[in-house]
Design an enzyme around this catalytic site. Structure first.
Site, PDB file in Angstrom:
ATOM      1  N   ASN A  27       0.865  -1.186   0.000  1.00  0.00           N
ATOM      2  CA  ASN A  27       0.000   0.000   0.000  1.00  0.00           C
ATOM      3  C   ASN A  27       0.907   1.244   0.000  1.00  0.00           C
ATOM      4  O   ASN A  27       1.680   1.448   0.937  1.00  0.00           O
ATOM      5  CB  ASN A  27      -0.881  -0.047   1.257  1.00  0.00           C
ATOM      6  CG  ASN A  27      -1.800   1.153   1.360  1.00  0.00           C
ATOM      7  OD1 ASN A  27      -1.383   2.271   1.109  1.00  0.00           O
ATOM      8  ND2 ASN A  27      -3.027   0.934   1.754  1.00  0.00           N
ATOM      9  N   HIS A  42       1.045   6.221   1.699  1.00  0.00           N
ATOM     10  CA  HIS A  42       1.831   7.173   2.488  1.00  0.00           C
ATOM     11  C   HIS A  42       2.937   7.857   1.703  1.00  0.00           C
ATOM     12  O   HIS A  42       3.492   8.861   2.162  1.00  0.00           O
ATOM     13  CB  HIS A  42       2.349   6.513   3.765  1.00  0.00           C
ATOM     14  CG  HIS A  42       1.220   6.265   4.724  1.00  0.00           C
ATOM     15  ND1 HIS A  42       0.356   7.265   5.111  1.00  0.00           N
ATOM     16  CD2 HIS A  42       0.770   5.139   5.321  1.00  0.00           C
ATOM     17  CE1 HIS A  42      -0.565   6.765   5.913  1.00  0.00           C
ATOM     18  NE2 HIS A  42      -0.344   5.474   6.054  1.00  0.00           N
ATOM     19  N   HIS A  84      -5.542   3.522  -1.802  1.00  0.00           N
ATOM     20  CA  HIS A  84      -6.874   3.834  -1.272  1.00  0.00           C
ATOM     21  C   HIS A  84      -7.233   5.233  -1.761  1.00  0.00           C
ATOM     22  O   HIS A  84      -6.629   6.219  -1.332  1.00  0.00           O
ATOM     23  CB  HIS A  84      -6.821   3.780   0.262  1.00  0.00           C
ATOM     24  CG  HIS A  84      -8.148   4.006   0.930  1.00  0.00           C
ATOM     25  ND1 HIS A  84      -8.308   3.906   2.294  1.00  0.00           N
ATOM     26  CD2 HIS A  84      -9.373   4.324   0.450  1.00  0.00           C
ATOM     27  CE1 HIS A  84      -9.571   4.158   2.603  1.00  0.00           C
ATOM     28  NE2 HIS A  84     -10.235   4.420   1.499  1.00  0.00           N
ATOM     29  N   ARG A 144      -9.439   7.926  -1.279  1.00  0.00           N
ATOM     30  CA  ARG A 144     -10.431   8.329  -0.274  1.00  0.00           C
ATOM     31  C   ARG A 144     -11.312   9.433  -0.832  1.00  0.00           C
ATOM     32  O   ARG A 144     -10.894  10.217  -1.692  1.00  0.00           O
ATOM     33  CB  ARG A 144      -9.733   8.812   1.000  1.00  0.00           C
ATOM     34  CG  ARG A 144      -8.967   7.709   1.720  1.00  0.00           C
ATOM     35  CD  ARG A 144      -8.415   8.222   3.044  1.00  0.00           C
ATOM     36  NE  ARG A 144      -9.446   8.296   4.051  1.00  0.00           N
ATOM     37  CZ  ARG A 144      -9.593   7.442   5.069  1.00  0.00           C
ATOM     38  NH1 ARG A 144      -8.740   6.457   5.228  1.00  0.00           N
ATOM     39  NH2 ARG A 144     -10.558   7.592   5.933  1.00  0.00           N
ATOM     40  N   ARG A 191      -7.185  12.731   0.565  1.00  0.00           N
ATOM     41  CA  ARG A 191      -6.129  13.258   1.444  1.00  0.00           C
ATOM     42  C   ARG A 191      -4.735  12.769   1.031  1.00  0.00           C
ATOM     43  O   ARG A 191      -3.743  13.387   1.374  1.00  0.00           O
ATOM     44  CB  ARG A 191      -6.402  12.888   2.903  1.00  0.00           C
ATOM     45  CG  ARG A 191      -6.234  11.427   3.195  1.00  0.00           C
ATOM     46  CD  ARG A 191      -6.362  11.141   4.668  1.00  0.00           C
ATOM     47  NE  ARG A 191      -7.721  11.330   5.146  1.00  0.00           N
ATOM     48  CZ  ARG A 191      -8.182  10.787   6.271  1.00  0.00           C
ATOM     49  NH1 ARG A 191      -7.380  10.075   7.021  1.00  0.00           N
ATOM     50  NH2 ARG A 191      -9.416  10.963   6.644  1.00  0.00           N
ATOM     51  N   GLU A 248      -8.510   0.179  -2.926  1.00  0.00           N
ATOM     52  CA  GLU A 248      -9.336   0.256  -1.704  1.00  0.00           C
ATOM     53  C   GLU A 248     -10.271   1.426  -1.872  1.00  0.00           C
ATOM     54  O   GLU A 248      -9.837   2.516  -2.262  1.00  0.00           O
ATOM     55  CB  GLU A 248      -8.459   0.535  -0.488  1.00  0.00           C
ATOM     56  CG  GLU A 248      -7.885  -0.680   0.157  1.00  0.00           C
ATOM     57  CD  GLU A 248      -7.021  -0.286   1.343  1.00  0.00           C
ATOM     58  OE1 GLU A 248      -7.269   0.757   1.980  1.00  0.00           O
ATOM     59  OE2 GLU A 248      -6.082  -1.017   1.613  1.00  0.00           O
ATOM     60  N   THR A 267      -8.153   3.721   8.248  1.00  0.00           N
ATOM     61  CA  THR A 267      -9.357   2.900   8.351  1.00  0.00           C
ATOM     62  C   THR A 267      -9.418   2.273   9.740  1.00  0.00           C
ATOM     63  O   THR A 267      -8.482   1.597  10.157  1.00  0.00           O
ATOM     64  CB  THR A 267      -9.332   1.786   7.282  1.00  0.00           C
ATOM     65  OG1 THR A 267      -8.920   2.368   6.046  1.00  0.00           O
ATOM     66  CG2 THR A 267     -10.692   1.154   7.116  1.00  0.00           C
ATOM     67  N   GLU A 310     -10.625  -9.409   3.268  1.00  0.00           N
ATOM     68  CA  GLU A 310      -9.352  -9.002   3.862  1.00  0.00           C
ATOM     69  C   GLU A 310      -9.627  -8.909   5.350  1.00  0.00           C
ATOM     70  O   GLU A 310     -10.444  -8.097   5.797  1.00  0.00           O
ATOM     71  CB  GLU A 310      -8.878  -7.655   3.310  1.00  0.00           C
ATOM     72  CG  GLU A 310      -7.521  -7.291   3.950  1.00  0.00           C
ATOM     73  CD  GLU A 310      -6.969  -5.952   3.481  1.00  0.00           C
ATOM     74  OE1 GLU A 310      -7.200  -5.571   2.316  1.00  0.00           O
ATOM     75  OE2 GLU A 310      -6.300  -5.300   4.312  1.00  0.00           O
ATOM     76  N   HIS A 327      -3.553  -4.414   7.816  1.00  0.00           N
ATOM     77  CA  HIS A 327      -3.665  -3.282   8.733  1.00  0.00           C
ATOM     78  C   HIS A 327      -2.743  -3.459   9.933  1.00  0.00           C
ATOM     79  O   HIS A 327      -2.871  -4.424  10.682  1.00  0.00           O
ATOM     80  CB  HIS A 327      -5.096  -3.038   9.218  1.00  0.00           C
ATOM     81  CG  HIS A 327      -5.377  -1.571   9.371  1.00  0.00           C
ATOM     82  ND1 HIS A 327      -4.871  -0.847  10.406  1.00  0.00           N
ATOM     83  CD2 HIS A 327      -6.020  -0.697   8.579  1.00  0.00           C
ATOM     84  CE1 HIS A 327      -5.230   0.418  10.260  1.00  0.00           C
ATOM     85  NE2 HIS A 327      -5.916   0.546   9.145  1.00  0.00           N
TER      86      HIS A 327
END
Ligand code: PXP
Length: 243
Positions: free
Chosen positions: A13, A16, A49, A51, A55, A76, A107, A157, A196
């Protein structure tokens, strides 16, 4: 039970990387470059992801990564009309549906699949009609896993966040919940992912579960990458998963 010939996949992922870029609203670091490097390092997939509040990952990132990077893309997203249209246009290999709240840092919990079966079955059906594999991000709870099956998702998941955050005395209890959820998902013939809060320490317990086919890992890999470089951070995680 140690993993034998059955290797698990790693989807990295890269949200970041975009978080860092958005801190200055500039161009660097570019998630597209990160997607290339992650792929070169041997990861089996890329997760982003998108969103609702944009963001970190932007529409442009998703588009470029899907067009230019030859790796499995997992999107995602929240189960909204806007995201449905984007997923149908981009056509990632898979979609993982997650709950989304604007105020949360990341999340927080799994989807309430059991409480929204009618809505989700229809929503998942539309994604599947577009040729996408659909996963539901659910807490390690057999009721939610059963609901994912009733909804006709390809898989789940399993949310590993509570295990990752548990103090040592509570870790075994949280791990057992994951073990039970994974067992239930296997019985129901669902494909099983987990994600996660997974890091270079707690992966050692999770990788013992042979039925987990893929780990979705972001923060710990990108955090380590700042210090040792992205390719090395990815390779070190792959080594821990399958070494
Ligand atoms: N899986 C899901 C569904 C997530 O929402 C996230 C965080 O975006 C992850 C996996 C990755 O979590 P982490 O960044 O803690 O590795």
């Amino acid at each position: 039970m140690m993993r034998g010939v059955q290797l698990a996949k790693l989807s990295v992922n890269i949200d970041h990387v975009a978080t860092l870029r958005q801190a200055r609203r500039g161009r660097e670091p570019d998630p597209l470059a990160a997607a290339y490097l992650v792929t070169l390092a041997g990861a089996d997939g890329i997760t982003v992801h998108l969103r609702e509040d944009r963001r970190h990952i932007q529409d442009r990132d998703l588009q470029l990564i899907s067009q230019a990077v030859d790796n499995r893309l997992n999107l995602e997203m929240a189960a909204t009309e806007e995201m449905l249209a984007i997923a149908k246009e981009i056509k990632p290999e898979s979609v993982t549906l997650v709950p989304e709240k604007r105020q949360e840092l990341t999340t927080e919990g799994g989807l309430n699949a059991a409480g929204k079966q009618g809505f989700l079955k229809k929503y998942v059906g539309q994604l599947k009609d577009a040729g996408l594999s659909v996963y539901l991000f659910v807490d390690p709870d057999c009721i939610q896993v059963e609901a994912a099956k009733n909804i006709d998702a390809h898989g789940v998941e399993v949310h590993t966040g509570s295990f990752a955050e548990a103090v040592i005395s509570g870790q075994e209890r949280e791990l057992n919940k994951i073990v039970d959820a994974v067992k239930k998902a296997r019985e129901l013939d669902l494909v099983i992912h987990a994600g996660h809060g997974i890091n270079y320490q707690n992966i050692k317990s999770l990788r013992q579960m042979q039925d987990i086919e893929e780990f979705s890992i972001g923060h710990s890999i990108v955090g380590r990458a700042v210090l040792v470089g992205l390719e090395r951070a990815v390779r070190e995680m792959i080594e821990l998963i399958n070494g």
